[in-house]
Write a protein that holds these residues in place. Sequence first.
Motif, short mmCIF file in Angstrom:
data_model
loop_
_atom_site.label_atom_id
_atom_site.label_comp_id
_atom_site.label_asym_id
_atom_site.label_seq_id
_atom_site.Cartn_x
_atom_site.Cartn_y
_atom_site.Cartn_z
N ASN A 166 40.72 40.82 46.19
CA ASN A 166 41.12 41.62 45.02
C ASN A 166 41.96 40.89 44.16
OD1 ASN A 166 39.92 44.07 46.12
ND2 ASN A 166 42.03 44.44 47.51
N PRO A 167 42.06 41.14 42.90
CA PRO A 167 42.97 40.47 41.73
C PRO A 167 44.34 40.29 42.08
CG PRO A 167 41.89 42.50 41.00
CD PRO A 167 41.32 42.40 42.14
N SER A 233 34.61 33.23 43.82
CA SER A 233 35.70 34.09 43.45
C SER A 233 34.94 35.47 43.36
CB SER A 233 36.55 33.77 42.39
OG SER A 233 36.93 32.52 42.34
N ARG A 234 35.71 36.38 43.93
CA ARG A 234 35.25 37.92 43.56
C ARG A 234 36.22 38.78 42.57
NH1 ARG A 234 35.32 40.89 49.19
NH2 ARG A 234 34.61 42.46 47.75
N ALA A 235 37.33 37.80 42.16
CA ALA A 235 38.19 38.64 41.01
C ALA A 235 38.71 37.25 40.25
CB ALA A 235 39.14 39.21 41.88
N THR A 237 42.14 37.20 37.41
CA THR A 237 43.22 37.85 36.55
C THR A 237 43.30 36.93 35.57
OG1 THR A 237 44.45 38.42 38.68
CG2 THR A 237 45.66 38.46 36.55
N ALA A 300 32.49 38.87 39.10
CA ALA A 300 33.74 39.26 39.54
C ALA A 300 34.63 40.21 38.56
CB ALA A 300 34.49 37.81 39.19
N ARG A 301 35.37 40.85 39.47
CA ARG A 301 36.18 41.76 38.97
C ARG A 301 37.35 41.03 38.03
NH1 ARG A 301 40.25 45.88 42.18
NH2 ARG A 301 41.32 46.73 40.35
#
Length: 346
Positions: A166-167, A233-235, A237, A300-301
């Motif tokens: 998660n971010p 990466s999945r997130a 910032t 990615a989120r």
Amino acid sequence: MSLKTGPNTARRTVLGAIASSPLWLQSAWAASQSMKISHQFPAGSLMAGDFRDRLCRMFAADVEKRTRGSLKFSIYANSSLMAPNAQFGALRKGGLDLALVPLSYAANEAPEANIGLMPGLVTSYSQGYGWKNAEIGKELSRILGEQGLVIVSWIWQAGGVASRGNPIVAPEDVRGMKVRGGSREMDLILQEAGGTVVSMPSNEIHAAMKSGALDAAFTSSTSLMSFRLQEVSRALTSPRGGGYWFMLEPLLMSKTKFDRLSKDQQAAVMAVGADLEKFALRMAQADDAAVARVYARSGARVAEMDAGALAKWRDMARNTAWRDFSSRSENCARLLALAEKSMAFL
């Protein structure tokens, strides 16, 4: 047996004396030389690639032109000359001419250098670039000068976070994660937030995240893309909406080598270095915008900091990283006080 001294012999004697004099040797050394520029970032060209590599190439081309070829440069990208953390020692000892490197990498040899990656202290590009001509910049330059370093270009970059899960927006998002912060002070905050700190230069992050040795990494927008962290990466910032992580990543020159240049060569080096700060700012801001698009395309989120999260990070920084830094030496305490003073004029 007597030896006769003819005009040719006398001429050779005079020329030999001149050639061996320190002033002549310094002049000849400064007249024409080849210098090495080292950095850890991917190689590109004058027109494309990581802007930090481009800046080094632009610097080399412009200084060579201004000095009419008396100074020439070779660019060693991607840590091809030496490891990232070895560059400061080499600069200080005169074994390396120039390097573009995060200032915080010098912390083992010069603790004061971590002021260049002090979380929550610099929160905008205008504030960071304002350091150069403010008391904080002059004091930092003095201290680095005593360490054998000359700041040729002031380069600031905003930082974001790449994560395998998660971010990371607020401090509580770090709990239980293996995280790379990039400096002692960032590490203190991440530990306070419940993370496990993993230290490494930015060019090693991709492999560590791919293997699972690292869950998340704080680094600049440019490095988030140049080292292809979107692949692991999945997130993300993003720093677009604001950030508490700004890093000073200057082009530095060995003071030993700088002092041996002629006055004209020194002037050319510093003039070109200052001119390129505009390019660095423009490119860093462009990368802050581009990184979100790159990560979104990879699936990615993408998240951004909000005012509440930024306030939490700054409060934590003030009570941990800032306090620790100022207690390390009189120089560190003075630098932090001057940096806080510069914040009051924003």
